[in-house]
Scaffold this motif. Structure first.
Motif, PDB file in Angstrom:
ATOM      1  N   LEU A   1       0.821  -1.212   0.000  1.00 61.39           N
ATOM      2  CA  LEU A   1       0.000   0.000   0.000  1.00 61.39           C
ATOM      3  C   LEU A   1       0.860   1.269   0.000  1.00 61.39           C
ATOM      4  CD1 LEU A   1      -2.891  -0.908   2.463  1.00 61.39           C
ATOM      5  CD2 LEU A   1      -3.163  -0.101   0.110  1.00 61.39           C
ATOM      6  N   CYS A   2       1.887   1.276   0.832  1.00 63.01           N
ATOM      7  CA  CYS A   2       2.756   2.460   0.909  1.00 63.01           C
ATOM      8  C   CYS A   2       3.453   2.731  -0.419  1.00 63.01           C
ATOM      9  CB  CYS A   2       3.799   2.286   2.012  1.00 63.01           C
ATOM     10  SG  CYS A   2       3.146   2.495   3.685  1.00 63.01           S
TER      11      CYS A   2
ATOM     12  N   ASN B   1       2.383   1.603  -3.546  1.00 62.57           N
ATOM     13  CA  ASN B   1       1.420   1.893  -4.611  1.00 62.57           C
ATOM     14  C   ASN B   1       0.773   3.266  -4.466  1.00 62.57           C
ATOM     15  OD1 ASN B   1       1.900  -0.561  -5.839  1.00 62.57           O
ATOM     16  ND2 ASN B   1       0.173  -1.586  -4.861  1.00 62.57           N
ATOM     17  N   GLU B   2       0.501   3.672  -3.231  1.00 63.93           N
ATOM     18  CA  GLU B   2      -0.198   4.930  -3.021  1.00 63.93           C
ATOM     19  C   GLU B   2       0.729   6.111  -2.802  1.00 63.93           C
ATOM     20  OE1 GLU B   2      -3.388   4.885  -0.236  1.00 63.93           O
ATOM     21  OE2 GLU B   2      -4.156   2.934  -0.892  1.00 63.93           O
ATOM     22  N   LEU B   3       1.895   5.864  -2.193  1.00 67.78           N
ATOM     23  CA  LEU B   3       2.773   6.963  -1.797  1.00 67.78           C
ATOM     24  C   LEU B   3       4.191   6.842  -2.338  1.00 67.78           C
ATOM     25  CD1 LEU B   3       1.583   7.070   1.917  1.00 67.78           C
ATOM     26  CD2 LEU B   3       1.065   8.793   0.166  1.00 67.78           C
ATOM     27  N   ALA B   4       4.440   5.779  -3.130  1.00 63.11           N
ATOM     28  CA  ALA B   4       5.774   5.546  -3.704  1.00 63.11           C
ATOM     29  C   ALA B   4       6.852   5.490  -2.623  1.00 63.11           C
ATOM     30  CB  ALA B   4       6.112   6.636  -4.731  1.00 63.11           C
ATOM     31  N   LEU B   5       6.489   4.945  -1.458  1.00 65.87           N
ATOM     32  CA  LEU B   5       7.444   4.827  -0.359  1.00 65.87           C
ATOM     33  C   LEU B   5       8.163   3.485  -0.418  1.00 65.87           C
ATOM     34  CD1 LEU B   5       5.368   6.208   2.653  1.00 65.87           C
ATOM     35  CD2 LEU B   5       7.186   7.389   1.407  1.00 65.87           C
ATOM     36  N   THR B   6       9.460   3.506  -0.269  1.00 62.92           N
ATOM     37  CA  THR B   6      10.244   2.275  -0.167  1.00 62.92           C
ATOM     38  C   THR B   6      10.816   2.106   1.240  1.00 62.92           C
ATOM     39  OG1 THR B   6      12.205   3.443  -0.975  1.00 62.92           O
ATOM     40  CG2 THR B   6      10.849   2.292  -2.613  1.00 62.92           C
ATOM     41  N   GLN B   7      10.618   3.134   2.084  1.00 61.62           N
ATOM     42  CA  GLN B   7      11.006   3.070   3.492  1.00 61.62           C
ATOM     43  C   GLN B   7       9.838   3.586   4.328  1.00 61.62           C
ATOM     44  OE1 GLN B   7      14.890   4.816   4.464  1.00 61.62           O
ATOM     45  NE2 GLN B   7      15.353   4.856   2.276  1.00 61.62           N
ATOM     46  N   PRO B   8       9.677   3.081   5.549  1.00 59.64           N
ATOM     47  CA  PRO B   8       8.564   3.528   6.391  1.00 59.64           C
ATOM     48  C   PRO B   8       8.847   4.876   7.053  1.00 59.64           C
ATOM     49  CG  PRO B   8       9.801   1.837   7.544  1.00 59.64           C
ATOM     50  CD  PRO B   8      10.421   1.969   6.177  1.00 59.64           C
ATOM     51  N   ILE B   9       8.666   5.966   6.299  1.00 58.59           N
ATOM     52  CA  ILE B   9       8.893   7.320   6.816  1.00 58.59           C
ATOM     53  C   ILE B   9       7.660   8.172   6.542  1.00 58.59           C
ATOM     54  CG2 ILE B   9      11.416   7.280   6.638  1.00 58.59           C
ATOM     55  CD1 ILE B   9      11.152   8.718   3.959  1.00 58.59           C
ATOM     56  N   ASP B  10       7.433   9.190   7.402  1.00 64.07           N
ATOM     57  CA  ASP B  10       6.283  10.070   7.193  1.00 64.07           C
ATOM     58  C   ASP B  10       6.653  11.233   6.287  1.00 64.07           C
ATOM     59  OD1 ASP B  10       7.717  11.880   8.732  1.00 64.07           O
ATOM     60  OD2 ASP B  10       6.392  11.774  10.471  1.00 64.07           O
ATOM     61  N   ASN B  11       5.745  12.193   6.131  1.00 63.27           N
ATOM     62  CA  ASN B  11       5.969  13.306   5.201  1.00 63.27           C
ATOM     63  C   ASN B  11       7.092  14.224   5.643  1.00 63.27           C
ATOM     64  OD1 ASN B  11       3.943  14.035   7.309  1.00 63.27           O
ATOM     65  ND2 ASN B  11       4.079  16.053   6.353  1.00 63.27           N
ATOM     66  N   LEU B  12       7.500  14.137   6.909  1.00 63.95           N
ATOM     67  CA  LEU B  12       8.613  14.946   7.407  1.00 63.95           C
ATOM     68  C   LEU B  12       9.922  14.175   7.438  1.00 63.95           C
ATOM     69  CD1 LEU B  12       6.801  16.767  10.360  1.00 63.95           C
ATOM     70  CD2 LEU B  12       7.252  17.642   8.055  1.00 63.95           C
ATOM     71  N   GLY B  13       9.885  12.901   6.982  1.00 63.55           N
ATOM     72  CA  GLY B  13      11.089  12.080   6.961  1.00 63.55           C
ATOM     73  C   GLY B  13      11.338  11.302   8.235  1.00 63.55           C
TER      74      GLY B  13
END
Length: 443
Positions: free
Chosen positions: A46-47, A49-61
């Motif tokens: 989900l992270c 596909n929806e947010l193009a995240l490859t690491q578990p970080i929030d919008n502030l890093g």
């Protein structure tokens, strides 16, 4: 047969096809499904596909121990906004930041961390505006840039690191950056004291040149349009839109994907131009910067004559537009890049390892009417000497026009060898026609 009898792998495969909200509903059905819905591989998917995240970080890093917690943090942080719009804004910033990371990391370093809801609320209260949703989310991701501005008293030049970039010709130098919220408040308040039409309007200053040359971009928080100031900034007649108006949609009843203000459209278009090489970096005495002169067709022309390559493009200079001047209402700057192909200068089967510019000839049109046909020695007082495979000789100049569209074409007279030691007869190197045009998007 109920789902309880289905194997774990099958359950996982089914859950992978669901949206996050549906996974949460399934998790409420039983302890087994709750356990399956907690599998971090689901949330990795989900992270990404929806947010193009490859690491578990929030919008502030900030890092999180699992992708599930990361996803939940994102949804909580942006819970007041349409999720599809949040994802779109993230794609916009990702495109720009990927290009900056690969090509211009020193500019990426000037991007501020995202603003808080409290920061945005303070801006709205002090300036008595309601920011369009897309702009609010843009600033939640990055609160503009921290840029050193020009200062006459300290002889500070400013910065070449503006995210939007700029151009130069003669002594006119512009480089545009995104203002952080504290500067939006400060400078909007200051400008409102001098420009009466802004006092009762919903305009806020969101981008400006960091150099001594004034170039100002105002967001109209009522209609969502972005405007740039012209030469005599006295009323709303002296600003022009930067984005096609028919693309802007702020209707609250529409779904999040359809909501788009000029700021989002403007930055999306800018990211596309960077990504596709339509605009590129240049380097001069002040450092590296994003150069807004087009580098690709249809707004950049290329012609090769006897090995001499001429690339040409132009830009509208909005800060010099004069709506009251019918004869020279618009000013266009143009950039010419000259180089000699690796095989050298080829004339009648003979190759020369250099050639030098002697003369120029320009035909300038407003719409289809010739308004200037000029010839003269040199270009900006120089006689560039070209060598095979050497660095481009680049220069900029400008021309006024009574109309918002036109064109330039012409030729350069070159001498094989050099002016001091000619080795053959002069020849004309073509400058293919390139457009002068008030564009749909103004940067």
């Amino acid at each position: 047969m109920g789902l309880e009898s289905v194997g774990d792998l099958a359950i996982n495969a089914i859950l992978r096809k669901l949206e996050a909200e549906d996974i949460a509903r399934v998790a409420c059905a039983s302890k087994r499904f709750r356990s399956s819905a907690s599998d971090d591989t689901l949330w990795i998917n989900l992270c990404f596909n929806e947010l193009a995240l490859t690491q578990p970080i929030d919008n502030l890093g900030n890092p999180f121990p699992s992708f599930k917690e990361c996803y939940q943090a994102w949804r909580k942080a942006f819970g007041m906004y349409p999720w599809s719009l949040v994802k779109r804004v993230k794609r916009c910033w990702d495109r720009i930041k990927t290009w900056l990371t690969n090509h211009f990391p020193e500019a990426e370093a000037t991007l501020c961390k995202g603003a808080t809801e409290a920061d945005i609320q303070m801006l709205e209260n002090l300036l008595k505006v309601d920011l369009p949703l897309p702009t609010r989310i843009l600033y939640r991701f990055h609160n503009g840039q921290e840029i050193v501005k020009a200062n006459l008293e300290t002889s500070t030049f400013g910065s070449s690191l503006g995210l939007i970039g700029g151009y130069s010709f003669y002594n006119h130098l512009v480089n545009v950056y995104l203002l952080p919220i504290h500067q939006i408040i400060q400078e909007t308040q200051q400008i409102r004291r001098h420009l009466s039409f802004l006092r009762t309007s919903k305009f806020v200053l969101v981008a400006a040149s960091s150099t001594l040359r004034r170039k100002l971009f105002f967001l109209n928080c009522s209609n969502g349009q972005l405007y740039v100031g012209t030469n005599k900034l006295r009323s709303e007649k002296d600003i022009i839109p930067c984005v096609p108006q028919d693309l802007i949609s702020l209707h609250q009843e529409s779904n999040g994907e359809e909501q788009q203000d000029a700021m989002l459209l403007w930055l999306e278009e800018h990211g596309r131009r960077l990504e596709h090489g339509f605009i590129k970096l240049c380097e001069n005495e002040y450092g590296r910067s994003i150069n807004l002169f087009p580098e690709e067709p249809p707004f950049c022309s290329t012609a090769v004559t006897n090995g001499v390559k001429v690339r040409s493009s132009a830009l509208i200079i909005p800060e010099f537009i004069d709506p009251q001047d019918d004869s020279e209402k618009y000013l266009f700057a143009y950039s010419i890049r000259l180089s000699l192909e690796p095989q050298g200068c080829l004339i009648n089967g003979m190759s020369f390892n250099s050639c030098q510019l002697h003369w120029r000839h320009w035909i300038i049109r407003a719409n289809d009417d010739v308004v200037s046909d000029v010839s003269g020695e040199a270009v900006i007082g120089q006689y560039p000497l070209l060598h095979p495979g050497g660095q481009e000789f680049v220069y900029q100049s400008c021309t006024p026009l009574p109309t918002p569209s036109g064109s330039i074409e012409g030729s350069f007279t070159f001498i094989p060898g050099s002016l001091a030691y000619p080795k053959g007869d002069p020849f004309l190197a073509t400058v293919a026609q390139f457009p002068l045009q008030l564009p749909d998007y103004i940067f």
